[in-house]
Scaffold this motif. Structure first.
Motif, PDB file in Angstrom:
ATOM      1  N   ILE A 112      32.690   0.839  46.048  1.00  0.00           N
ATOM      2  CA  ILE A 112      33.355   0.241  47.206  1.00  0.00           C
ATOM      3  C   ILE A 112      32.330  -0.260  48.219  1.00  0.00           C
ATOM      4  O   ILE A 112      32.452  -1.349  48.783  1.00  0.00           O
ATOM      5  N   GLY A 113      31.299   0.540  48.454  1.00  0.00           N
ATOM      6  CA  GLY A 113      30.262   0.110  49.389  1.00  0.00           C
ATOM      7  C   GLY A 113      29.561  -1.153  48.919  1.00  0.00           C
ATOM      8  O   GLY A 113      29.314  -2.077  49.709  1.00  0.00           O
ATOM      9  N   GLN A 114      29.244  -1.215  47.611  1.00  0.00           N
ATOM     10  CA  GLN A 114      28.600  -2.405  47.086  1.00  0.00           C
ATOM     11  C   GLN A 114      29.514  -3.617  47.181  1.00  0.00           C
ATOM     12  O   GLN A 114      29.086  -4.712  47.586  1.00  0.00           O
ATOM     13  N   THR A 115      30.786  -3.421  46.821  1.00  0.00           N
ATOM     14  CA  THR A 115      31.737  -4.535  46.890  1.00  0.00           C
ATOM     15  C   THR A 115      31.924  -5.017  48.326  1.00  0.00           C
ATOM     16  O   THR A 115      31.952  -6.231  48.598  1.00  0.00           O
ATOM     17  N   MET A 116      32.048  -4.075  49.256  1.00  0.00           N
ATOM     18  CA  MET A 116      32.223  -4.468  50.658  1.00  0.00           C
ATOM     19  C   MET A 116      30.976  -5.188  51.182  1.00  0.00           C
ATOM     20  O   MET A 116      31.081  -6.136  51.972  1.00  0.00           O
ATOM     21  N   THR A 117      29.804  -4.767  50.738  1.00  0.00           N
ATOM     22  CA  THR A 117      28.583  -5.453  51.165  1.00  0.00           C
ATOM     23  C   THR A 117      28.564  -6.885  50.666  1.00  0.00           C
ATOM     24  O   THR A 117      28.252  -7.830  51.417  1.00  0.00           O
ATOM     25  N   GLN A 119      31.179  -8.692  49.724  1.00  0.00           N
ATOM     26  CA  GLN A 119      32.229  -9.452  50.376  1.00  0.00           C
ATOM     27  C   GLN A 119      31.861  -9.791  51.821  1.00  0.00           C
ATOM     28  O   GLN A 119      32.161 -10.879  52.314  1.00  0.00           O
ATOM     29  N   THR A 120      31.198  -8.873  52.508  1.00  0.00           N
ATOM     30  CA  THR A 120      30.773  -9.142  53.884  1.00  0.00           C
ATOM     31  C   THR A 120      29.747 -10.272  53.929  1.00  0.00           C
ATOM     32  O   THR A 120      29.828 -11.180  54.770  1.00  0.00           O
ATOM     33  N   ARG A 121      28.785 -10.218  53.003  1.00  0.00           N
ATOM     34  CA  ARG A 121      27.796 -11.292  52.953  1.00  0.00           C
ATOM     35  C   ARG A 121      28.448 -12.629  52.634  1.00  0.00           C
ATOM     36  O   ARG A 121      28.144 -13.659  53.251  1.00  0.00           O
ATOM     37  N   SER A 122      29.360 -12.617  51.658  1.00  0.00           N
ATOM     38  CA  SER A 122      30.064 -13.864  51.313  1.00  0.00           C
ATOM     39  C   SER A 122      30.905 -14.372  52.480  1.00  0.00           C
ATOM     40  O   SER A 122      30.947 -15.571  52.753  1.00  0.00           O
ATOM     41  N   THR A 123      31.552 -13.442  53.180  1.00  0.00           N
ATOM     42  CA  THR A 123      32.368 -13.846  54.333  1.00  0.00           C
ATOM     43  C   THR A 123      31.508 -14.444  55.439  1.00  0.00           C
ATOM     44  O   THR A 123      31.864 -15.447  56.061  1.00  0.00           O
ATOM     45  N   HIS A 124      30.351 -13.836  55.685  1.00  0.00           N
ATOM     46  CA  HIS A 124      29.439 -14.382  56.705  1.00  0.00           C
ATOM     47  C   HIS A 124      28.973 -15.786  56.318  1.00  0.00           C
ATOM     48  O   HIS A 124      28.904 -16.686  57.170  1.00  0.00           O
ATOM     49  N   SER A 341      39.849 -21.865  51.392  1.00  0.00           N
ATOM     50  CA  SER A 341      40.402 -21.405  50.109  1.00  0.00           C
ATOM     51  C   SER A 341      39.487 -20.372  49.469  1.00  0.00           C
ATOM     52  O   SER A 341      39.945 -19.339  48.963  1.00  0.00           O
ATOM     53  N   ARG A 342      38.166 -20.640  49.508  1.00  0.00           N
ATOM     54  CA  ARG A 342      37.232 -19.651  48.956  1.00  0.00           C
ATOM     55  C   ARG A 342      37.281 -18.353  49.749  1.00  0.00           C
ATOM     56  O   ARG A 342      37.242 -17.258  49.174  1.00  0.00           O
ATOM     57  N   LEU A 343      37.380 -18.469  51.065  1.00  0.00           N
ATOM     58  CA  LEU A 343      37.482 -17.257  51.880  1.00  0.00           C
ATOM     59  C   LEU A 343      38.748 -16.484  51.548  1.00  0.00           C
ATOM     60  O   LEU A 343      38.737 -15.251  51.454  1.00  0.00           O
ATOM     61  N   LYS A 349      40.451 -10.739  46.667  1.00  0.00           N
ATOM     62  CA  LYS A 349      39.729  -9.847  45.758  1.00  0.00           C
ATOM     63  C   LYS A 349      39.391  -8.528  46.449  1.00  0.00           C
ATOM     64  O   LYS A 349      39.542  -7.446  45.874  1.00  0.00           O
ATOM     65  N   LEU A 350      38.932  -8.625  47.693  1.00  0.00           N
ATOM     66  CA  LEU A 350      38.635  -7.400  48.448  1.00  0.00           C
ATOM     67  C   LEU A 350      39.896  -6.568  48.647  1.00  0.00           C
ATOM     68  O   LEU A 350      39.870  -5.336  48.521  1.00  0.00           O
TER      69      LEU A 350
END
Length: 416
Positions: A112-117, A119-124, A341-343, A349-350
């Motif tokens: 979960i931590g890796q996925t959230m990291t 996703q956070t980077r992708s969101t930024h 759309s990508r966001l 996915k998150l």
């Protein structure tokens, strides 16, 4: 003796045709007494037999109770032994389950931590691109607002009467400069025939420019006003009016010949009159001049009409600029929608990862609750009704190891 016989033969009752005597009554009473004595004896005998049978039954019940108590004691001892074994098995299984749960939670937390990291980077990154697109859109919006914010205002212009048309040209230039953006007009431009109109307004979409002339014959008009103010002869005022009409006709002809060039300018030109009162006087007293100007495709305009025309041209130019910028804005909006759309996909996915995590945690909590309930049942000895003596033999009971294995299977599967 005879007296007794007489006494016994004395009738005491009459039953139909039969006479009941005292002897008959005494005989019947004796028979009844004998029957009562027999019945009493039989009842006493049956009571004694019942007490004997009850005593035998009580003895048999006591023997059965002792046997059942012995069996219950034996089953209780056996149950305590099984409880001890099950307690040990449950303790070991609980330790293994705690260890397995800890490992799974650690692994799940890491994922979960890796996925959230990620996703956070992708969101930024998506937000950064979105901000860049919004900055471009803000720039385009600022340009549009700059075009829309250019409001036409009438500025005070000092009149210069040294040369003909200077007063009209100064007012015309002020109205055009205040109403149109820089580059949409040009003063004293040179045409292909060498003539220099006072102003040309560049029209959108490659159409020819519009010519505006401000050389109004102000001297002739001032002569009319001077003749009216002097209160001279009507012939002087009439002569001044004829001179004014002649000068205006000559000026209309000059505009038509010099400024209406096919393919180079619009087929209509503006003749600017620098005063509203002069414009009203022309339309009221010189209708023939207005008709002649219309036939020559010359439009006489006052400051108000010129201002209105400039506002219309400004709206046309602004629409053309907006159409030019529309494809840029549309492209930026398309890219913005792609980023959105990508966001959205990444957020979904998150959300799916969180849903799986919540489902696993709910299953873990359910298993833990079931373990706690089973432990409470075992602790409270809630095992249902005791088996009968015929089914309590060791051969009919499953082994302790089999029950422990079944319990372990149920705990692991989480189905029970």
């Amino acid at each position: 003796m005879n007296d007794l016989s007489i006494l016994l033969d004395r009738p005491v009752a009459q039953l139909g045709a039969t006479t009941v005597t005292l002897g008959h009554a005494l005989a019947g009473a004796g028979i009844v007494l004998l029957l009562l004595v027999g019945l009493l004896a039989a009842a006493l005998w049956r009571s004694a037999s019942a007490r004997a049978q009850a005593a035998a039954d009580a003895a048999q019940l006591a023997r059965d109770a002792e046997m059942r108590m012995a069996e219950i004691v034996r089953q209780q001892v056996e149950m305590q032994t099984r409880m001890g074994l099950m307690n040990e098995s449950l303790t070991a299984r609980q330790a293994e389950l705690n260890q397995s749960l800890g490992q799974r939670l650690d692994a799940m937390t890491g994922r979960i931590g890796q996925t959230m990291t990620e996703q956070t980077r992708s969101t930024h990154e998506s937000l950064a691109k979105l901000q860049e697109r919004l900055a471009v859109i803000d720039t385009a919006q600022g340009n549009i607002q700059s075009l829309a914010g250019q409001v036409v205002q009438l500025q005070a212009i000092l009149s210069n009467k040294q040369t003909r048309g200077a007063f009209g040209q100064s007012r015309m230039e002020a109205i055009v400069a205040d109403g149109l953006p820089h580059g949409a007009y040009e003063f004293q431009a040179t045409l292909s025939n060498g003539s220099r109109p006072d102003c040309i307004v560049r029209m959108p979409n490659g159409t020819p420019p519009l010519v505006i002339d401000a050389k109004f014959p102000l001297e002739a008009w001032n002569a009319i006003r001077a003749a009216e103010a002097a209160e001279g002869s009507p012939e002087a005022a009439k002569a001044a009016a004829q001179a004014f009409r002649r000068d205006v006709e000559v000026h209309i002809k000059a505009i038509s010949e010099k400024y209406l060039l096919t393919g180079e300018t619009q087929d209509t030109a503006f003749m600017f009159v620098p005063s509203e009162s002069i414009f009203a006087e022309i339309h009221e007293n010189f209708e023939a001049l207005v008709q002649r100007a219309h036939r020559a495709r010359i439009v006489i305009v006052s400051p108000s009409l010129l201002m209105l025309s400039i506002q219309v041209i400004q709206s046309v130019l602004k629409d053309a600029r907006m159409r030019e910028q529309a494809h840029l804005i549309q492209g930026e909006v398309v890219r913005l929608m792609e980023d959105l759309s990508r966001l959205d996909d990444r957020v979904r996915k998150l959300q799916g990862h969180f849903a799986l995590t919540a489902k696993d945690i709910d299953q873990i909590v359910t298993s833990a609750d079931k373990l706690a309930k089973r432990g409470q049942k075992i602790e409270a000895l809630e095992f249902g009704q005791a088996p009968d003596s015929a089914d309590s033999s060791p051969a009919a009971e499953p082994s302790v190891g089999t029950r422990t294995g079944q319990l372990r299977l149920r705990v692991v599967d989480g189905d029970d």
